[in-house]
Design a protein around this motif. Structure first.
Motif, PDB file in Angstrom:
ATOM      1  N   THR A  60       0.847  -1.191   0.000  1.00  0.00           N
ATOM      2  CA  THR A  60       0.000   0.000   0.000  1.00  0.00           C
ATOM      3  C   THR A  60       0.887   1.247   0.000  1.00  0.00           C
ATOM      4  N   THR A  61       0.263   2.393  -0.277  1.00  0.00           N
ATOM      5  CA  THR A  61       1.022   3.645  -0.270  1.00  0.00           C
ATOM      6  C   THR A  61       1.606   3.917   1.108  1.00  0.00           C
ATOM      7  N   ASP A  62       0.824   3.697   2.162  1.00  0.00           N
ATOM      8  CA  ASP A  62       1.321   3.922   3.523  1.00  0.00           C
ATOM      9  C   ASP A  62       2.512   3.029   3.834  1.00  0.00           C
ATOM     10  N   GLU A  63       2.472   1.788   3.370  1.00  0.00           N
ATOM     11  CA  GLU A  63       3.596   0.876   3.600  1.00  0.00           C
ATOM     12  C   GLU A  63       4.844   1.355   2.870  1.00  0.00           C
ATOM     13  N   LEU A  64       4.684   1.852   1.650  1.00  0.00           N
ATOM     14  CA  LEU A  64       5.829   2.337   0.889  1.00  0.00           C
ATOM     15  C   LEU A  64       6.433   3.587   1.519  1.00  0.00           C
ATOM     16  N   LEU A  65       5.584   4.445   2.072  1.00  0.00           N
ATOM     17  CA  LEU A  65       6.080   5.677   2.696  1.00  0.00           C
ATOM     18  C   LEU A  65       6.751   5.424   4.037  1.00  0.00           C
ATOM     19  N   SER A  66       6.447   4.295   4.666  1.00  0.00           N
ATOM     20  CA  SER A  66       6.959   4.034   6.007  1.00  0.00           C
ATOM     21  C   SER A  66       8.281   3.276   6.023  1.00  0.00           C
ATOM     22  N   VAL A  67       8.781   2.835   4.863  1.00  0.00           N
ATOM     23  CA  VAL A  67      10.036   2.078   4.864  1.00  0.00           C
ATOM     24  C   VAL A  67      11.221   3.029   4.985  1.00  0.00           C
ATOM     25  N   PRO A  68      12.323   2.593   5.572  1.00  0.00           N
ATOM     26  CA  PRO A  68      13.539   3.414   5.592  1.00  0.00           C
ATOM     27  C   PRO A  68      14.003   3.743   4.173  1.00  0.00           C
ATOM     28  N   VAL A  69      14.637   4.891   4.022  1.00  0.00           N
ATOM     29  CA  VAL A  69      15.034   5.367   2.698  1.00  0.00           C
ATOM     30  C   VAL A  69      15.929   4.358   1.986  1.00  0.00           C
ATOM     31  N   GLY A  70      16.865   3.767   2.708  1.00  0.00           N
ATOM     32  CA  GLY A  70      17.768   2.801   2.086  1.00  0.00           C
ATOM     33  C   GLY A  70      17.055   1.571   1.565  1.00  0.00           C
ATOM     34  N   GLU A  71      15.981   1.165   2.226  1.00  0.00           N
ATOM     35  CA  GLU A  71      15.213   0.017   1.762  1.00  0.00           C
ATOM     36  C   GLU A  71      14.519   0.343   0.439  1.00  0.00           C
ATOM     37  N   ARG A  72      13.991   1.565   0.336  1.00  0.00           N
ATOM     38  CA  ARG A  72      13.393   1.967  -0.937  1.00  0.00           C
ATOM     39  C   ARG A  72      14.431   1.992  -2.043  1.00  0.00           C
ATOM     40  N   GLU A  73      15.604   2.554  -1.752  1.00  0.00           N
ATOM     41  CA  GLU A  73      16.651   2.615  -2.763  1.00  0.00           C
ATOM     42  C   GLU A  73      17.049   1.213  -3.219  1.00  0.00           C
ATOM     43  N   ALA A  74      17.162   0.286  -2.280  1.00  0.00           N
ATOM     44  CA  ALA A  74      17.488  -1.103  -2.644  1.00  0.00           C
ATOM     45  C   ALA A  74      16.413  -1.697  -3.543  1.00  0.00           C
ATOM     46  N   ASP A  75      15.148  -1.391  -3.257  1.00  0.00           N
ATOM     47  CA  ASP A  75      14.052  -1.869  -4.106  1.00  0.00           C
ATOM     48  C   ASP A  75      14.162  -1.299  -5.515  1.00  0.00           C
ATOM     49  N   LEU A  76      14.519  -0.019  -5.621  1.00  0.00           N
ATOM     50  CA  LEU A  76      14.624   0.610  -6.943  1.00  0.00           C
ATOM     51  C   LEU A  76      15.820   0.058  -7.723  1.00  0.00           C
ATOM     52  N   PHE A  77      16.918  -0.224  -7.045  1.00  0.00           N
ATOM     53  CA  PHE A  77      18.050  -0.866  -7.713  1.00  0.00           C
ATOM     54  C   PHE A  77      17.643  -2.256  -8.207  1.00  0.00           C
ATOM     55  N   ALA A  78      16.866  -2.987  -7.397  1.00  0.00           N
ATOM     56  CA  ALA A  78      16.402  -4.315  -7.811  1.00  0.00           C
ATOM     57  C   ALA A  78      15.476  -4.206  -9.020  1.00  0.00           C
ATOM     58  N   LEU A  79      14.601  -3.201  -9.024  1.00  0.00           N
ATOM     59  CA  LEU A  79      13.716  -2.985 -10.174  1.00  0.00           C
ATOM     60  C   LEU A  79      14.533  -2.650 -11.413  1.00  0.00           C
ATOM     61  N   ARG A  80      15.552  -1.850 -11.230  1.00  0.00           N
ATOM     62  CA  ARG A  80      16.403  -1.470 -12.371  1.00  0.00           C
ATOM     63  C   ARG A  80      17.093  -2.690 -12.955  1.00  0.00           C
ATOM     64  N   ARG A  81      17.586  -3.577 -12.095  1.00  0.00           N
ATOM     65  CA  ARG A  81      18.239  -4.792 -12.578  1.00  0.00           C
ATOM     66  C   ARG A  81      17.252  -5.676 -13.333  1.00  0.00           C
ATOM     67  N   ALA A  82      16.024  -5.765 -12.812  1.00  0.00           N
ATOM     68  CA  ALA A  82      15.017  -6.608 -13.455  1.00  0.00           C
ATOM     69  C   ALA A  82      14.626  -6.072 -14.827  1.00  0.00           C
ATOM     70  N   LEU A  83      14.609  -4.759 -14.976  1.00  0.00           N
ATOM     71  CA  LEU A  83      14.171  -4.149 -16.238  1.00  0.00           C
ATOM     72  C   LEU A  83      15.294  -3.997 -17.247  1.00  0.00           C
ATOM     73  N   PHE A  84      16.471  -3.578 -16.775  1.00  0.00           N
ATOM     74  CA  PHE A  84      17.530  -3.184 -17.704  1.00  0.00           C
ATOM     75  C   PHE A  84      18.868  -3.869 -17.465  1.00  0.00           C
ATOM     76  N   GLY A  85      18.951  -4.798 -16.527  1.00  0.00           N
ATOM     77  CA  GLY A  85      20.177  -5.554 -16.333  1.00  0.00           C
ATOM     78  C   GLY A  85      21.088  -5.002 -15.250  1.00  0.00           C
ATOM     79  N   GLU A  86      22.213  -5.676 -15.070  1.00  0.00           N
ATOM     80  CA  GLU A  86      23.159  -5.338 -13.999  1.00  0.00           C
ATOM     81  C   GLU A  86      24.019  -4.113 -14.323  1.00  0.00           C
ATOM     82  N   ARG A  87      24.328  -3.936 -15.602  1.00  0.00           N
ATOM     83  CA  ARG A  87      25.297  -2.903 -15.990  1.00  0.00           C
ATOM     84  C   ARG A  87      24.649  -1.523 -15.998  1.00  0.00           C
ATOM     85  N   MET A  88      25.284  -0.576 -15.300  1.00  0.00           N
ATOM     86  CA  MET A  88      24.831   0.804 -15.285  1.00  0.00           C
ATOM     87  C   MET A  88      25.941   1.697 -15.828  1.00  0.00           C
ATOM     88  N   GLN A  89      25.622   2.483 -16.820  1.00  0.00           N
ATOM     89  CA  GLN A  89      26.610   3.386 -17.399  1.00  0.00           C
ATOM     90  C   GLN A  89      26.423   4.776 -16.780  1.00  0.00           C
TER      91      GLN A  89
END
Length: 245
Positions: free
Chosen positions: A34-63
């Motif tokens: 839920t939105t409340d659950e997403l807003l309540s996570v520590p910032v680093g946990e969100r960043e880790a989720d976004l890095f995981a999403l990036r890997r799933a969509l576009f791979g491991e390599r970041m330029q």
């Protein structure tokens, strides 16, 4: 997520600011939350989720492209998204710093805390709002300090200690690279904003995909859902056939 859902995320975020885009991307990474659950996570946990999403969509390599702060030389290099977005074990209880007459216990900032701090008119005000908002207990000379008084009384050196302690406990919250220039040898600190990076990639992907849809619809008369249902390989093959005609 399939291409239809990703296009919907992109379309919804076009007119949004960075914070709203970050929430959209985080929801894509955690569709059951839920939105409340997403807003309540520590910032680093969100960043880790976004890095995981990036890997799933576009791979491991970041330029990454960075301009040297000393000589202006443009630097380009590759990074491993799995290393940058590695999850760390977060503390279960409050964090604590002591300096002189001050003792402060605090929790790690959440996504909601970061959004609230961003509304401050000055950078130092944003930092202070973040620190005071996350403080659970503040003692000065053994006496409790009321939350409404903390912003004006807390010394800057204690603020810095709190920020350092939080960064040590949640290192994924702020990924800063120290890049050595091959020309002059000077090091340039470069903050890697995964929301901005991922959004730029998603925007490029979406516009390229829409061009593919336009070309295939013009050539074959197919609808957008029909084209998006094709695998990327089959879409590319049909596009090559169109180019050969």
């Amino acid at each position: 997520m399939g291409p239809t859902e990703l296009l919907a995320v992109w379309e919804a975020g076009l007119a949004q600011r960075a914070a709203e885009r970050s929430l959209l991307l985080h929801r894509a990474a955690r569709p059951a939350a839920t939105t409340d659950e997403l807003l309540s996570v520590p910032v680093g946990e969100r960043e880790a989720d976004l890095f995981a999403l990036r890997r799933a969509l576009f791979g491991e390599r970041m330029q990454v492209r960075v301009e040297c702060g000393a000589c202006g030389e443009a630097m380009e290099f590759d990074l491993d998204a799995s290393v940058l977005g590695a999850r760390s074990a977060l503390p279960e209880g409050p964090l604590r710093v002591a300096d002189g007459e001050w003792v402060v216990e605090f929790r790690l900032p959440t996504v909601a805390d970061l959004a609230a701090a961003a509304t401050a008119s000055r950078p130092d005000g944003a930092r202070r709002r973040l620190v005071t908002g996350c403080t659970l207990l503040a003692l000065r000379g053994g006496e409790p300090v009321a939350p409404e008084e903390l912003a004006s009384l807390l010394p800057e050196r204690v603020e810095k200690l709190i920020a350092e302690k939080a960064a040590e406990a949640d290192p994924t919250a702020d990924v800063t690279l120290d890049v050595a220039c091959p020309e002059c040898g000077e090091a340039t600190p470069a903050e890697l904003d995964i929301t901005s990076y991922l959004w730029t990639e998603l925007d490029t992907w979406a516009r390229d995909l829409m061009l593919d849809v336009h070309l295939l619809a013009s050539a074959y008369g197919w609808s957008e859902p029909e084209i998006l249902a094709l695998s990327p390989l089959r879409r590319r093959y049909y596009l090559e056939l169109c180019a050969d005609v």
